[in-house]
Design a protein around this motif. Structure first.
Motif, mmCIF file in Angstrom:
data_model
loop_
_atom_site.group_PDB
_atom_site.id
_atom_site.type_symbol
_atom_site.label_atom_id
_atom_site.label_comp_id
_atom_site.label_asym_id
_atom_site.label_seq_id
_atom_site.Cartn_x
_atom_site.Cartn_y
_atom_site.Cartn_z
ATOM 1 N N GLY A 143 1.076 -1.092 -0.214
ATOM 2 C CA GLY A 143 -0.174 -0.019 0.147
ATOM 3 C C GLY A 143 0.879 1.398 -0.247
ATOM 4 N N ASP A 144 0.083 2.401 -0.191
ATOM 5 C CA ASP A 144 0.852 3.527 -0.492
ATOM 6 C C ASP A 144 0.884 4.650 1.044
ATOM 7 O OD1 ASP A 144 1.353 6.121 -0.870
ATOM 8 O OD2 ASP A 144 0.314 6.521 -2.410
ATOM 9 N N PRO A 145 2.441 4.310 1.227
ATOM 10 C CA PRO A 145 1.638 5.483 3.395
ATOM 11 C C PRO A 145 1.911 6.346 3.326
ATOM 12 C CG PRO A 145 4.400 5.127 2.175
ATOM 13 C CD PRO A 145 3.321 4.140 1.664
ATOM 14 N N ALA B 261 -5.132 -3.333 0.396
ATOM 15 C CA ALA B 261 -3.590 -2.041 -0.660
ATOM 16 C C ALA B 261 -4.458 -1.562 -1.027
ATOM 17 C CB ALA B 261 -2.320 -2.327 -1.091
ATOM 18 N N GLU B 262 -5.303 -2.616 -2.537
ATOM 19 C CA GLU B 262 -6.359 -1.639 -3.214
ATOM 20 C C GLU B 262 -7.486 -0.741 -2.522
ATOM 21 O OE1 GLU B 262 -6.470 -4.533 -5.674
ATOM 22 O OE2 GLU B 262 -4.534 -4.338 -6.891
ATOM 23 N N ALA B 263 -7.576 -1.652 -1.651
ATOM 24 C CA ALA B 263 -9.269 -0.907 -0.530
ATOM 25 C C ALA B 263 -8.572 0.640 -0.643
ATOM 26 C CB ALA B 263 -9.500 -2.298 0.370
ATOM 27 N N GLY B 264 -7.474 1.059 -0.312
ATOM 28 C CA GLY B 264 -6.978 2.189 0.240
ATOM 29 C C GLY B 264 -5.916 2.362 1.808
ATOM 30 N N VAL B 265 -5.552 1.316 2.227
ATOM 31 C CA VAL B 265 -4.825 0.837 3.517
ATOM 32 C C VAL B 265 -3.555 0.510 3.180
ATOM 33 C CG1 VAL B 265 -7.183 0.498 4.841
ATOM 34 C CG2 VAL B 265 -6.152 -1.374 4.118
ATOM 35 N N LEU B 266 -2.742 0.932 4.197
ATOM 36 C CA LEU B 266 -1.627 0.220 4.184
ATOM 37 C C LEU B 266 -1.847 -0.985 5.456
ATOM 38 C CD1 LEU B 266 1.585 1.233 3.794
ATOM 39 C CD2 LEU B 266 1.939 1.166 6.855
ATOM 40 N N CYS B 267 -1.204 -2.426 4.290
ATOM 41 C CA CYS B 267 -0.997 -3.893 4.757
ATOM 42 C C CYS B 267 0.369 -4.176 5.113
ATOM 43 C CB CYS B 267 -1.900 -4.827 4.117
ATOM 44 S SG CYS B 267 -2.094 -6.730 4.342
#
Length: 256
Positions: free
Chosen positions: A40-42, A74-80
């Motif tokens: 994901g994007d931090p 991650a695609e749902a917008g969270v950092l995993c």
């Protein structure tokens, strides 16, 4: 497709993701299985989800099958943050590693340039044996500290019954190394049912379990003293398979 075939397919997909180095990898210890992967994007993530995979504590089941879930989150917008841990050697390796990995991840979020909202909006989850481990981990926390959501998915919650009934092809007994009447101490350290009252009040605990789960009976979660969301019609794989129609419920449970 049978459940074992679905987990095999998830493992194959995860192995492919691993070969493509789709995540940032960090070691939290010196052993080969003491690492984690960050997806994901931090900078833009809305939350941080720390994920502990299952596999009934067996060495043969690594984090590969959970990589598709990490990518979907991650695609749902969270950092995993997907945690690997030692499965060989029995207790206390699994819980010790999960404890060390979560501490490492929590302490590294700023270094990874994770934004303030995602650092504050923290979720810890684990599937099956991973659910057992995060429940045990939370039961050893101090009362003081930040609030967070704890979301076990189809967790193993009663190590005594697992051993007594020989569930999981004896996996729990193999992991614990002895029956409780022979060595009680490790059970009292790791058994979620025995330790649930020690989970501090700052932890928002909610379990998600499918009522068609034939690997970890939902009866364990129905009688566990915690809030429960029942995924009607879901089996053990449905909660972690991004292609399952139940996966949106998993995402909502983690983030809601």
């Amino acid at each position: 497709m049978r459940q074992d075939e679905r987990f095999a397919a998830l493992g194959d997909a995860g192995a492919d993701l691993g070969s493509k180095r789709a995540a940032n990898r960090h070691e939290y210890g010196t052993e080969s299985d003491q690492f984690l992967e960050v997806y994901g994007d931090p900078g833009t993530a809305s939350a941080t989800v720390i994920l502990v995979h299952g596999g009934y504590f067996r060495q043969r089941t690594d984090l590969a099958h959970a990589r598709p879930m990490a990518v979907a989150l991650a695609e749902a917008g969270v950092l995993c943050v997907l945690i690997e841990y030692r499965r060989a050697g029995g207790q206390p390796d699994c819980l010790d590693d999960v404890t060390a990995a979560i501490a490492f991840a929590s302490g590294s979020l700023s270094d990874w340039n994770v934004n303030a909202q995602a650092r504050k909006n923290l979720v810890v989850t684990g599937h099956s044996a991973g659910g057992c481990l995060v429940l045990a981990w939370a039961s050893h926390l101090n009362e003081d500290g930040p609030e967070f959501r704890l979301r076990p998915l189809a967790p193993v919650t009663d190590l005594f019954r697992e051993v007594e009934d020989g569930l999981g092809e004896g996996a729990v007994l193999d992991y614990m190394g002895a029956r409780p009447e022979t060595d009680l101490a490790p059970y009292l350290r790791e058994d979620p049912r025995s330790r649930v009252l020690s989970i501090p009040s700052r932890v928002d605990l909610l379990i998600l379990h499918g009522d068609r789960d034939q690997t970890v009976d939902i009866g364990f979660s129905r009688t566990f003293p915690a809030r429960l969301t029942i995924a009607e019609g879901a089996d053990h794989a449905d909660l972690v398979d991004p292609e399952s129609p139940y996966f949106p419920l998993t995402v909502d449970t983690l983030l809601g």
